[in-house]
Design a protein around this motif. Sequence first.
Motif: not given
Length: 144
Positions: A4, A7-8, A45, A59, A62-63, A65-66, A131, A134, A143
């Motif tokens: 992650i 990726t970031l 998740r 994570d 990611w959490d 970002l979501l 996002m 993606y 996802t």
Amino acid sequence: MGRIASTLARLSSGPDATPRTIPELRTGDAPQIPAEAVRQVIRARRLRNRFFKEDLFADPAWDMLLDLLQAEIAQLRVPVSSLCIAAAVPATTALRWLKTMTDQGIFRRRADPHDGRRVFVELSPEASLAMRQYFAEVGPVGTV
């Protein structure tokens, strides 16, 4: 977690550490993502925690970002405290990730004009576009 972070880092810079060029956003460039699609990913998740130890899937990036994508779609503002809760990790860890992602230009912090003690967090336009692209590319499956 390293994946992650990589990726970031790629979202904000290329492999040679030069700033990544992202096309300027124009109306219609960002795919429209149904709010329910993001909510389902967040629910899936959290459902993993019923079957496995919670820390196995920590994570926070990611959490966050979501959570911010879901808020953006719903046109809601997210205070720092709520984003830390959404990260599902200790507050100090969440704040560290928040700082990292803000420093990399993935998140933007905005002061609450009505309450000087509160700060809101939102996705940068580039992160929002990333996002949405993606979600559009992976579709409803995969996802999580």
